[in-house]
Structure formats: C-alpha cells, structure tokens
Design a protein around this motif. Structure first.
Motif, PDB file in Angstrom:
ATOM      1  N   LYS A  56      33.164  28.257  34.724  1.00  0.00           N
ATOM      2  CA  LYS A  56      32.503  27.710  36.113  1.00  0.00           C
ATOM      3  C   LYS A  56      31.376  27.538  36.169  1.00  0.00           C
ATOM      4  O   LYS A  56      30.323  28.040  35.467  1.00  0.00           O
ATOM      5  CB  LYS A  56      33.116  29.034  37.429  1.00  0.00           C
ATOM      6  CG  LYS A  56      32.843  27.734  38.823  1.00  0.00           C
ATOM      7  CD  LYS A  56      33.793  28.949  39.656  1.00  0.00           C
ATOM      8  CE  LYS A  56      32.752  28.408  41.178  1.00  0.00           C
ATOM      9  NZ  LYS A  56      33.467  28.996  42.148  1.00  0.00           N
ATOM     10  N   ASP A  57      30.608  26.506  36.384  1.00  0.00           N
ATOM     11  CA  ASP A  57      29.914  26.116  36.858  1.00  0.00           C
ATOM     12  C   ASP A  57      28.991  25.732  35.218  1.00  0.00           C
ATOM     13  O   ASP A  57      27.717  26.620  35.861  1.00  0.00           O
ATOM     14  CB  ASP A  57      28.400  26.710  37.992  1.00  0.00           C
ATOM     15  CG  ASP A  57      29.263  27.144  39.368  1.00  0.00           C
ATOM     16  OD1 ASP A  57      30.327  25.111  39.874  1.00  0.00           O
ATOM     17  OD2 ASP A  57      28.763  27.167  39.727  1.00  0.00           O
ATOM     18  N   ASP A  92      20.414  31.368  36.605  1.00  0.00           N
ATOM     19  CA  ASP A  92      21.331  31.797  35.960  1.00  0.00           C
ATOM     20  C   ASP A  92      21.961  32.669  36.265  1.00  0.00           C
ATOM     21  O   ASP A  92      23.080  32.871  36.561  1.00  0.00           O
ATOM     22  CB  ASP A  92      21.152  31.280  34.838  1.00  0.00           C
ATOM     23  CG  ASP A  92      21.398  29.501  34.930  1.00  0.00           C
ATOM     24  OD1 ASP A  92      21.635  28.875  35.586  1.00  0.00           O
ATOM     25  OD2 ASP A  92      21.027  29.313  33.674  1.00  0.00           O
ATOM     26  N   ARG A 126      23.778  33.537  40.115  1.00  0.00           N
ATOM     27  CA  ARG A 126      24.606  32.801  40.172  1.00  0.00           C
ATOM     28  C   ARG A 126      25.956  33.317  39.216  1.00  0.00           C
ATOM     29  O   ARG A 126      26.686  33.144  39.905  1.00  0.00           O
ATOM     30  CB  ARG A 126      24.190  31.156  39.705  1.00  0.00           C
ATOM     31  CG  ARG A 126      25.794  29.815  40.109  1.00  0.00           C
ATOM     32  CD  ARG A 126      25.658  29.660  41.473  1.00  0.00           C
ATOM     33  NE  ARG A 126      27.395  29.481  41.417  1.00  0.00           N
ATOM     34  CZ  ARG A 126      28.017  29.741  42.237  1.00  0.00           C
ATOM     35  NH1 ARG A 126      28.446  30.827  43.097  1.00  0.00           N
ATOM     36  NH2 ARG A 126      29.270  28.908  42.221  1.00  0.00           N
TER      37      ARG A 126
END
Length: 80
Positions: A7-8, A56, A59
């Motif tokens: 994801k992402d 990061d 997230r």
C-alpha cells in the motif's frame, strides 16, 4: 518472507521463523521499519527504523493501524 500487504509504495512482510512479539517489517525506497502488531500501553510500537524518513515511518504506522486485524491474522496463519 512473504509480502502480506502492499500500500502507498510500502511492502509489509512477515519473516518465516521470526520471533515474538508479532510484528511486520515495512520496506520502502531502500528503508525499513519494524512495527508491532500487538498494543502496548501507548498503542502499537515502532520496534526499529533503518533509513526510512519520519514521514514514511508515520505513514507506515498509520497503515498498520488501519490493517491491524488483517496483519495479525496473517501472523497467526504463519505462526499458528
């Protein structure tokens, strides 16, 4: 080490023959972090970071929180 979630731009992996506590290894752009799947007193914990930006890491933690049950189920499938 299977990738259990993407994801992402992050890859979330669980190593075979790893150790407790249940956790995932998160990879992105040459960096990585290790994040617990069980909650401590302050919630989920970041167990280690190597060459991953603070943005990061934040997230990655958000994604683990959003997918905590699915990731915990994957850990259980692998380790019983």
């Amino acid at each position: 080490m299977p990738t259990v979630l993407k994801k992402d731009g992050f890859d979330f992996r669980i190593y075979f023959n790893d150790h407790s506590p249940p956790h995932v290894h998160v990879f992105k752009a040459g960096g990585q972090a290790k994040i617990s799947l069980t909650e401590g007193p302050g919630g989920l914990e970041i167990l280690g970071v190597d060459s991953l930006s603070n943005k990061d890491v934040k997230r990655a933690l958000e994604i683990v929180i959003e997918n905590q049950q699915e990731l915990a189920n994957k850990w259980e499938e692998i380790y019983g």
